[in-house]
Design a protein around this motif. Structure first.
Motif: not given
Length: 146
Positions: A85, A87-89, A91-94
């Protein structure tokens, strides 16, 4: 004949003595170099020990049992983290948007605002202390009057 044999033996002994002297001189120079190097290293180690002494004192005051307990708690906490989770968050970070937002910050304005905020907090603390001392004074008046 005995004299000739003695001369050749003497010459041989003189050559060996000269060779031994040369080797002894070389070894003496090497020994002096080792002593000089040892003194140099001793000076460096002494300086390093003086630099490290405050750190050693701080480490000696460290409560190892408390540190171990804290590390155990951190270990337990790290085991309960859902790394997928995280890692997913991440990865979504701009990152580009974050960088552009940071570039647009006016650090001088932020510093001024923080200074004003700190000044206001100090004033509130002073007023709180004054009110507290005033309340104690009034409490003392009423308490002494009874």
């Amino acid at each position: 004949m005995d004299n000739m044999a003695m001369d050749s033996v003497t010459r041989q002994l003189m050559k060996e003595l000269k060779f031994t002297r040369i080797i002894c001189m070389i070894l003496s120079v090497l020994t002096l170099c080792l002593l000089a190097g040892g003194l140099f290293l001793y000076g460096k180690v002494r300086k390093l020990a003086e630099i490290c002494e405050p750190v050693v004192e701080q480490v000696s005051q460290l409560n190892v049992e408390s540190l171990n307990k804290t590390l155990e708690h951190v270990n337990v906490s790290m085991e309960t983290v859902d790394w997928q989770q995280v890692s997913d968050v991440l990865g979504e970070l701009d990152v580009d948007a974050l960088n552009s937002a940071i570039e647009g910050l006016d650090t001088e304005e932020i510093s001024k605002s923080l200074k004003n905020l700190n000044d206001a907090a100090d004033r509130i603390r002073e007023v709180s202390e004054n009110l507290s001392s005033l309340a104690q004074w009034f409490g003392g008046l009423f308490h002494n009057g009874q």
